[in-house]
Write an enzyme that holds these catalytic residues in place. Structure first.
Site, PDB file in Angstrom:
ATOM      1  N   HIS A  44       7.449   8.024  -5.316  1.00  0.00           N
ATOM      2  CA  HIS A  44       6.415   6.988  -5.208  1.00  0.00           C
ATOM      3  C   HIS A  44       6.349   6.200  -6.517  1.00  0.00           C
ATOM      4  CE1 HIS A  44       2.768   4.972  -3.854  1.00  0.00           C
ATOM      5  NE2 HIS A  44       2.317   5.150  -5.089  1.00  0.00           N
ATOM      6  N   HIS A  70      10.159  -1.046  -2.590  1.00  0.00           N
ATOM      7  CA  HIS A  70      11.165  -1.068  -1.524  1.00  0.00           C
ATOM      8  C   HIS A  70      11.955  -2.361  -1.597  1.00  0.00           C
ATOM      9  CE1 HIS A  70       7.393  -2.783  -0.034  1.00  0.00           C
ATOM     10  NE2 HIS A  70       8.136  -3.620   0.678  1.00  0.00           N
ATOM     11  N   CYS A 120      -0.346   6.766   0.608  1.00  0.00           N
ATOM     12  CA  CYS A 120       0.660   5.697   0.690  1.00  0.00           C
ATOM     13  C   CYS A 120       1.390   5.741   2.031  1.00  0.00           C
ATOM     14  CB  CYS A 120       1.639   5.850  -0.467  1.00  0.00           C
ATOM     15  SG  CYS A 120       3.110   4.840  -0.326  1.00  0.00           S
ATOM     16  N   CYS A 149       5.037   6.863   1.676  1.00  0.00           N
ATOM     17  CA  CYS A 149       5.114   8.306   1.402  1.00  0.00           C
ATOM     18  C   CYS A 149       4.898   9.096   2.695  1.00  0.00           C
ATOM     19  CB  CYS A 149       4.099   8.721   0.337  1.00  0.00           C
ATOM     20  SG  CYS A 149       4.592   8.304  -1.352  1.00  0.00           S
TER      21      CYS A 149
END
Ligand code: 5GP
Ligand code: ZN
Length: 118
Positions: A49, A102, A7, A10
């Site tokens: 995550h 997000h 990711c 991440c």
């Protein structure tokens, strides 16, 4: 805490990819969007995550409330005293490109009420 080695966000959280960070704490990091759609365009990203709003569980309630209350504080720090816009894209149909939850925080110009910049 759940992370995903494939990711992008991440990797940014782990410092493997650089970002222009403006805030960080145990729960979230906040950095500038690489392709800003407004003079101020930040991404508020939980360290955990979570793929999208679709994957939220009851255990995330405190985290999400925390993020909601953090947003106006970050906006104020950025000088957005006249208001700001928040956007969460969910899934391909919602325009989500990075599948790590997000919140976009946008401001610095008068955004049109009816228009969606994202
Ligand atoms: P989404 O469409 O998933 O809601 O938003 C993803 C956002 O991440 C986009 O606004 C895009 O410009 C931003 N973005 C994509 N890759 C990077 C990156 O490597 N660094 C930063 N800072 N932002 C990125
Ligand atoms: Zn992630």
């Amino acid at each position: 805490m759940t992370t995903d080695s494939d990711c992008l966000f991440c990797k940014i959280i782990k410092g493997e990819i650089p970002s222009d960070q403006v805030y960080s704490d145990e729960q979230v990091i906040v950095f500038k969007d690489i392709n800003p759609k407004a003079p101020v365009h930040l991404l508020i990203v939980p360290r955990e995550h979570i793929k999208s709003l679709n994957e939220l569980e009851e255990k995330h309630d405190v985290l999400m409330a925390y993020i909601m209350r953090l947003l106006p504080k970050i906006a104020k720090e950025q000088g957005l005293n006249n208001g700001f816009r928040t956007v969460i894209n969910t899934g391909p149909g919602g325009g989500q490109e990075v599948f790590h939850l997000h919140v976009h925080l946008l401001g610095g110009e008068r955004l049109s009420g009816a228009g969606f910049v994202m």
